[in-house]
Scaffold this motif. Structure first.
Motif, mmCIF file in Angstrom:
data_model
loop_
_atom_site.group_PDB
_atom_site.id
_atom_site.type_symbol
_atom_site.label_atom_id
_atom_site.label_comp_id
_atom_site.label_asym_id
_atom_site.label_seq_id
_atom_site.Cartn_x
_atom_site.Cartn_y
_atom_site.Cartn_z
ATOM 1 N N UNK A 23 -20.705 30.357 18.891
ATOM 2 C CA UNK A 23 -20.277 31.749 18.796
ATOM 3 C C UNK A 23 -20.276 32.286 17.369
ATOM 4 N N UNK A 24 -19.599 31.609 16.441
ATOM 5 C CA UNK A 24 -19.507 32.132 15.066
ATOM 6 C C UNK A 24 -20.867 32.400 14.417
ATOM 7 N N UNK A 25 -21.890 31.563 14.622
ATOM 8 C CA UNK A 25 -23.180 31.871 13.988
ATOM 9 C C UNK A 25 -23.791 33.194 14.443
ATOM 10 N N UNK A 26 -23.330 33.730 15.565
ATOM 11 C CA UNK A 26 -23.905 34.964 16.098
ATOM 12 C C UNK A 26 -23.010 36.179 15.894
ATOM 13 N N UNK A 27 -21.881 36.002 15.259
ATOM 14 C CA UNK A 27 -20.952 37.116 15.024
ATOM 15 C C UNK A 27 -21.178 37.693 13.631
ATOM 16 N N UNK A 28 -22.329 38.237 13.400
ATOM 17 C CA UNK A 28 -22.652 38.774 12.086
ATOM 18 C C UNK A 28 -23.185 37.677 11.177
ATOM 19 N N UNK A 29 -23.335 38.006 9.907
ATOM 20 C CA UNK A 29 -23.933 37.062 8.972
ATOM 21 C C UNK A 29 -22.901 36.331 8.122
ATOM 22 N N UNK A 30 -21.641 36.707 8.206
ATOM 23 C CA UNK A 30 -20.624 36.145 7.313
ATOM 24 C C UNK A 30 -20.457 34.640 7.484
ATOM 25 N N UNK A 31 -20.487 34.157 8.718
ATOM 26 C CA UNK A 31 -20.258 32.730 8.937
ATOM 27 C C UNK A 31 -21.399 31.892 8.354
ATOM 28 N N UNK A 32 -22.622 32.336 8.575
ATOM 29 C CA UNK A 32 -23.755 31.571 8.053
ATOM 30 C C UNK A 32 -23.819 31.663 6.519
#
Length: 129
Positions: free
Chosen positions: A19-28
């Motif tokens: 989930x986190x990798x697809x919630x915008x670019x902040x996590x990556x």
């Protein structure tokens, strides 16, 4: 068997790798800012069994909860070396359940999402008519 750790571990795995990798670019961007060895670990630990082992080990350390309470008695019967082995065995057994749970969620989510999309399309077409 305590199911709390299992549910929490599956949730952590799903959050971090699905989930986190697809919630915008902040996590990556955060992953990209990590030292290269940690980036490599993140890239290699997509497997729910591999990541599940470490998640289960960490959750046991933080909460003190055993997935399989039988390992708690094992830790007492072997002396000083048994406690780390019991933690490892509990984490290994939990990891296979995490893998099974993650695969089950993925198997169910595909048809569920497709059904939701078909229903939304049906309702939109009905409302247009």
């Amino acid at each position: 068997m305590n199911i709390e750790i299992l549910i929490l571990a599956i949730s952590i795995h799903a959050l971090i790798w699905e989930h986190l990798p697809h919630w915008g670019t902040w996590f990556m961007r955060i992953i990209g800012a990590l030292p290269q060895p940690l980036q490599t670990l993140y890239g290699q630990w997509h497997c729910p069994y591999c990541a599940g082992f470490w998640i289960a080990l960490a959750l046991h350390g933080v909460t003190g909860i055993w997935t399989f309470t039988g390992f708690a008695g094992f830790a007492q019967s072997w002396g000083g070396a048994a406690a780390p082995l019991a933690w490892i065995f509990d984490a290994l057994a939990t990891a296979i359940l995490i893998k099974t749970g993650a695969l089950l969620l993925n198997a169910v989510s595909g048809p569920a999402i497709k059904g939701y999309q078909m229903k939304a399309e049906f309702i939109a077409a009905r409302d247009e008519a």
